[in-house]
Enzyme design. Structure first.
Site, short mmCIF file in Angstrom:
data_model
loop_
_atom_site.label_atom_id
_atom_site.label_comp_id
_atom_site.label_asym_id
_atom_site.label_seq_id
_atom_site.Cartn_x
_atom_site.Cartn_y
_atom_site.Cartn_z
N SER A 272 5.30 12.29 -2.55
CA SER A 272 5.73 10.96 -2.14
C SER A 272 6.64 11.01 -0.91
O SER A 272 6.21 11.40 0.17
CB SER A 272 6.40 10.25 -3.33
OG SER A 272 6.63 8.90 -3.06
N ASP B 28 3.69 15.97 12.40
CA ASP B 28 2.85 15.27 13.37
C ASP B 28 3.54 15.10 14.71
O ASP B 28 2.90 15.20 15.77
CB ASP B 28 2.46 13.88 12.83
CG ASP B 28 1.28 13.93 11.88
OD1 ASP B 28 0.81 15.05 11.59
OD2 ASP B 28 0.82 12.86 11.44
N LYS C 207 0.76 12.64 -3.46
CA LYS C 207 1.03 11.30 -4.02
C LYS C 207 1.38 10.39 -2.84
O LYS C 207 2.51 10.32 -2.41
CB LYS C 207 2.18 11.37 -5.04
CG LYS C 207 2.76 10.02 -5.45
CD LYS C 207 1.74 9.13 -6.16
CE LYS C 207 2.41 7.88 -6.73
NZ LYS C 207 2.83 6.91 -5.70
#
Length: 446
Positions: free
Chosen positions: A309, A320, A334
């Site tokens: 999460s 990224d 998740k």
């Protein structure tokens, strides 16, 4: 004769084509009718009402078929058929959920989810009954107090594991890596966990000899961002030249706290994560915030199968945006958003309404975040590391302190930081000196 044969053949062929086209059109019509029937609200509600009344009037045990019981059961089945995280909550269950969010509760200190129709431990919470017993991320709970968890809803499992402090609960666990089944007798406790710690499980935050700092985030709750900022201040005052953020076995928590953590390392108004619902609807973008920005030192993020999460959001964002090197093992996966929608009778539904996307539009849900540098560990190594973090690790032998196990993933992260430091130092050593013939003339900002 030949002429009539050709005419007859043509008629037969044309008839066959017509029959085939007619069959095909009828088949398409039947499929369209079936599809329309599936989405015909009136016809399906009529079917539901007919079955409801039949059960209400004809079932042998009349005390089990009140309208509320039947409707609640139907709603539970409806929501649970969608995905493991959607759920219908009766008033009592909804009230328990609100109490657990707003206050303290007794439990065994494990975060669970559903994977492949099994109840899976996402992460044991630090210094809890579950972690002290040696429960591991990925372990499957197959029984609770002797009753199988097969076909049991996630909310019901949570309810069985929670209870008053001091009460005992027995769980039977299957370890996928070792293929062993084991039973644990756990005593429930009030679960309290500090969300930010140093390498020694404290809040002192010393540097290594190489000026590398280390911060472990165990979960994302209300004070996490302030505690994290305080830790950074302490490390930077000591001259920190590299940072390791340990998110291993961090089950997640509050989304806005994950955004706050990322905001310390990237420019303002950068996309941290986005959510998107069905057909691209309900798209929401969470961007980094302004405020105190940190020096541009190298950062490594540690993750494993117990990272889920919000911790996956932090790792995916910094990866990224090329602000951190991610080290360890692929995270849990998740990455879906659940909205809690209350009903008039005190019940509520928890409905999956969107999925999380990293800045590069990678889907976290069921995929997880894959590290830049994969460093696998065995179940035994991970178990020893978790146990070594317990306050009781050295209490059993105070006269001769026990040696902590080697953390291979952490050591690899340190190597990554050292490598970046060496490369940066070499680059600076070969950089042209201001005012030399090879350096460009100075310019002024206008």
């Amino acid at each position: 004769m030949m002429k009539w044969t050709r005419i007859t053949f043509a008629i037969v062929a044309l008839t066959a084509v017509n029959l085939f086209l007619g069959f095909k059109l009828n088949l398409i019509s039947a499929v369209e009718d079936s599809s329309a029937q599936k989405d015909d609200s009136y016809a399906n509600i009529r079917l539901f009402t007919r079955v409801l009344e039949t059960v209400r009037q004809g079932y042998v045990d009349g005390n089990k078929v009140t309208y509320q019981d039947l409707i609640y059961s139907a709603l539970q089945g409806m929501l649970s058929s969608l995905d493991p995280h959607s759920q219908f909550m009766a008033p009592e269950t909804f009230s328990d959920m609100r109490d657990s969010v707003q206050g303290e509760f007794g439990g065994v200190g494990i975060v669970i989810s559903v994977r492949d129709n099994a109840i899976v431990i996402v992460s044991p919470m630090e210094d809890s009954p579950g972690s002290r017993a040696g429960l591991m991320p990925g372990d499957r709970i197959v029984k609770i107090d002797g009753k199988t968890t097969e076909n049991m809803q996630l909310g019901d499992v949570v309810k069985k594991l929670r209870g008053n402090p001091g009460e005992k609960v027995s769980i039977t666990v299957f370890h996928p890596k070792s293929k062993e089944m084991q039973e644990y007798d756990l005593t429930r406790e009030i679960i309290k966990v500090d969300s930010v710690k140093d390498m020694n499980g404290k809040k002192e935050f010393p540097l290594t000899e190489d000026k590398i700092g280390y911060i472990r985030v165990t979960q994302f709750n209300d004070p996490t961002d302030k505690e994290f900022s305080t830790a950074l201040d302490k490390l930077e005052k000591q001259g920190m030249q590299g940072l390791i953020i340990d998110l291993r076995n961090n089950p997640g928590g509050l989304l806005d706290k994950a955004v706050d953590i990322c905001s310390a390392f990237i420019p303002a108004e950068q996309t941290v994560v986005s959510t998107e619902g069905r057909d691209g609807s309900n798209r929401q973008v969470y961007k980094s915030k302004g405020g105190k920005k940190r020096a541009d030192y190298p950062v490594a993020v540690l993750i494993n199968g117990g990272s889920a999460s919000a911790s996956e959001i932090v790792a995916g964002c910094l990866q990224d945006l090329k602000r951190a090197i991610v080290v360890g093992e692929t995270s849990f996966g998740k990455g879906s958003v659940q909205s809690v929608l209350p009903n008039e009778d005190g019940s509520a539904i928890r409905l999956t309404t969107a999925k999380y996307y990293t800045p590069n539009r990678r889907v976290i849900h069921e995929n997880g975040v894959t590290p830049d540098i994969i460093v696998p560990v065995t179940e035994q190594e991970e178990r020893e590391l978790i146990l070594s973090r317990m306050p009781s690790f050295e209490e059993n032998a105070p006269a001769s302190p026990r040696k902590k196990p080697t953390d291979t993933q952490l050591e690899r992260a340190k190597d990554v930081i050292r490598g970046i430091q060496i490369f940066a130092n070499r680059a600076n050593a070969h950089a042209p000196v201001a005012g030399s013939p090879s350096s460009p003339p100075p310019t002024a900002n206008k």
